[in-house]
Every structure is written in structure tokens, then in C-alpha cells.
Write a protein that holds these residues in place. Structure first.
Motif, PDB file in Angstrom:
ATOM      1  N   TYR A  35     -96.145 -39.684  37.401  1.00  0.00           N
ATOM      2  CA  TYR A  35     -96.313 -40.124  36.018  1.00  0.00           C
ATOM      3  C   TYR A  35     -96.644 -41.613  35.944  1.00  0.00           C
ATOM      4  CZ  TYR A  35     -94.149 -35.600  35.009  1.00  0.00           C
ATOM      5  OH  TYR A  35     -93.859 -34.274  34.950  1.00  0.00           O
ATOM      6  N   TYR A  39     -99.996 -43.292  34.346  1.00  0.00           N
ATOM      7  CA  TYR A  39     -99.828 -44.391  33.393  1.00  0.00           C
ATOM      8  C   TYR A  39    -100.694 -45.585  33.792  1.00  0.00           C
ATOM      9  CZ  TYR A  39     -97.765 -48.545  31.328  1.00  0.00           C
ATOM     10  OH  TYR A  39     -97.597 -49.745  30.691  1.00  0.00           O
ATOM     11  N   TYR A  42    -104.373 -44.860  33.189  1.00  0.00           N
ATOM     12  CA  TYR A  42    -104.702 -44.768  31.766  1.00  0.00           C
ATOM     13  C   TYR A  42    -104.707 -46.155  31.119  1.00  0.00           C
ATOM     14  CZ  TYR A  42    -104.789 -39.677  31.121  1.00  0.00           C
ATOM     15  OH  TYR A  42    -105.121 -38.354  31.136  1.00  0.00           O
ATOM     16  N   ARG A  56     -96.820 -42.056  31.825  1.00  0.00           N
ATOM     17  CA  ARG A  56     -97.651 -41.251  30.932  1.00  0.00           C
ATOM     18  C   ARG A  56     -96.975 -39.896  30.930  1.00  0.00           C
ATOM     19  NH1 ARG A  56    -100.477 -39.733  26.724  1.00  0.00           N
ATOM     20  NH2 ARG A  56    -102.248 -38.405  27.187  1.00  0.00           N
ATOM     21  N   LEU A  57     -96.184 -39.627  29.917  1.00  0.00           N
ATOM     22  CA  LEU A  57     -95.357 -38.433  29.873  1.00  0.00           C
ATOM     23  C   LEU A  57     -95.500 -37.774  28.512  1.00  0.00           C
ATOM     24  CD1 LEU A  57     -93.217 -36.860  31.532  1.00  0.00           C
ATOM     25  CD2 LEU A  57     -91.490 -38.273  30.437  1.00  0.00           C
ATOM     26  N   LEU A  58     -95.738 -36.478  28.520  1.00  0.00           N
ATOM     27  CA  LEU A  58     -95.860 -35.698  27.293  1.00  0.00           C
ATOM     28  C   LEU A  58     -94.717 -34.703  27.214  1.00  0.00           C
ATOM     29  CD1 LEU A  58     -99.668 -34.879  27.583  1.00  0.00           C
ATOM     30  CD2 LEU A  58     -98.624 -36.727  26.261  1.00  0.00           C
ATOM     31  N   SER A  59     -94.427 -34.205  26.020  1.00  0.00           N
ATOM     32  CA  SER A  59     -93.371 -33.199  25.871  1.00  0.00           C
ATOM     33  C   SER A  59     -93.685 -31.959  26.708  1.00  0.00           C
ATOM     34  CB  SER A  59     -93.180 -32.823  24.404  1.00  0.00           C
ATOM     35  OG  SER A  59     -94.398 -32.403  23.839  1.00  0.00           O
ATOM     36  N   TYR A  60     -94.956 -31.694  26.933  1.00  0.00           N
ATOM     37  CA  TYR A  60     -95.363 -30.536  27.744  1.00  0.00           C
ATOM     38  C   TYR A  60     -94.823 -30.619  29.176  1.00  0.00           C
ATOM     39  CZ  TYR A  60     -98.723 -29.957  23.963  1.00  0.00           C
ATOM     40  OH  TYR A  60     -99.299 -29.792  22.734  1.00  0.00           O
ATOM     41  N   ASN A  61     -94.627 -31.836  29.681  1.00  0.00           N
ATOM     42  CA  ASN A  61     -94.153 -32.002  31.053  1.00  0.00           C
ATOM     43  C   ASN A  61     -92.754 -31.427  31.275  1.00  0.00           C
ATOM     44  OD1 ASN A  61     -96.042 -34.565  30.508  1.00  0.00           O
ATOM     45  ND2 ASN A  61     -96.256 -33.865  32.601  1.00  0.00           N
ATOM     46  N   THR A  66     -94.989 -25.753  33.067  1.00  0.00           N
ATOM     47  CA  THR A  66     -95.765 -26.891  33.557  1.00  0.00           C
ATOM     48  C   THR A  66     -95.485 -27.134  35.032  1.00  0.00           C
ATOM     49  OG1 THR A  66     -95.785 -27.924  31.383  1.00  0.00           O
ATOM     50  CG2 THR A  66     -96.173 -29.365  33.250  1.00  0.00           C
ATOM     51  N   ASN A  84    -100.644 -27.320  32.554  1.00  0.00           N
ATOM     52  CA  ASN A  84     -99.823 -26.859  31.430  1.00  0.00           C
ATOM     53  C   ASN A  84    -100.297 -25.479  31.028  1.00  0.00           C
ATOM     54  OD1 ASN A  84    -100.526 -30.025  30.744  1.00  0.00           O
ATOM     55  ND2 ASN A  84     -98.369 -29.539  30.598  1.00  0.00           N
ATOM     56  N   PRO A  92    -102.064 -29.233  25.422  1.00  0.00           N
ATOM     57  CA  PRO A  92    -102.367 -30.604  25.006  1.00  0.00           C
ATOM     58  C   PRO A  92    -103.754 -30.738  24.370  1.00  0.00           C
ATOM     59  CG  PRO A  92    -101.331 -30.621  27.159  1.00  0.00           C
ATOM     60  CD  PRO A  92    -101.597 -29.180  26.803  1.00  0.00           C
TER      61      PRO A  92
END
Length: 101
Positions: A35, A39, A42, A56-61, A66, A84, A92
Motif C-alpha cells: 500500500y 501511495y 500515486y 493508498r488504501l480503499l475500503s475494498y481492501n 480482495t 477486487n 472500485p
């Protein structure tokens, strides 16, 4: 949907035993590095603004659907890919494009 088991049963694929190996991130350390790598890239590319978390972390992770794959050069993570699967949250990409038929 079955989860990929964590531990020694997870296969590792190598292009060259001394160079790059591919596997599923299994430890907190591996996920942190993956991650953080995303990050850094990005931020460098201007996709996101810097943040104190340096992730760089999404709720999907956090979903059981996932899986985060990593490529290692020796012990250093040099690439990552997060898959995902569709879930109650959707995908996403749903926030960007309508893929319904």
C-alpha cells in the motif's frame, strides 16, 4: 465465495530464482509495503495528494473478496496488484464508469 488460504499453501511463482518472485501478500508487513508503494507512485504521478498515512488504501481492501499480489526483487516489494471481486460494495471502477448492460 472461497478465500485463498493464508500460509505456506499459497504458491509463489518466480521468473528467475535470484530475481523477481510473485506471491499473495500474507503478512501485515507485506500489505503495508504494498500500500505504501502504491501511495508513493500515486503521489509522484499527481493522482492523489500527500497524506500522513502514506498509504493508498480503499475500503475494498478490507473485504474477504480482495487479494493483493506482490512482486519481490529479493525481499523488496517492487510491484503490486490488488484484485477486487464484485461484492455488495460493487467494484472500485463503479464510481467512474457505468458497466451495467
Amino acid at each position: 465465495m472461497a478465500r485463498i488460504p493464508m500460509g505456506s499453501d499459497v504458491p509463489t511463482f518466480s521468473l528467475d530464482e535470484k530475481k523477481i518472485s510473485f506471491t499473495i501478500a500474507q503478512s501485515t508487513r507485506e500489505l503495508n509495503e504494498a500500500y505504501s508503494l502504491v501511495y508513493d507512485l500515486y503521489v509522484e504521478s499527481g493522482y492523489i495528494a500527500p497524506s500522513p498515512s502514506r498509504w493508498r488504501l480503499l475500503s475494498y481492501n478490507a473485504l474477504p473478496t480482495t487479494v493483493t499480489l506482490i512482486a519481490k526483487y529479493g525481499t523488496t516489494i517492487v510491484a503490486t496488484l490488488t484484485n477486487n471481486r464484485d461484492s455488495a460494495l460493487g467494484l472500485p471502477v463503479d464510481a467512474i464508469v457505468d458497466l451495467s448492460l
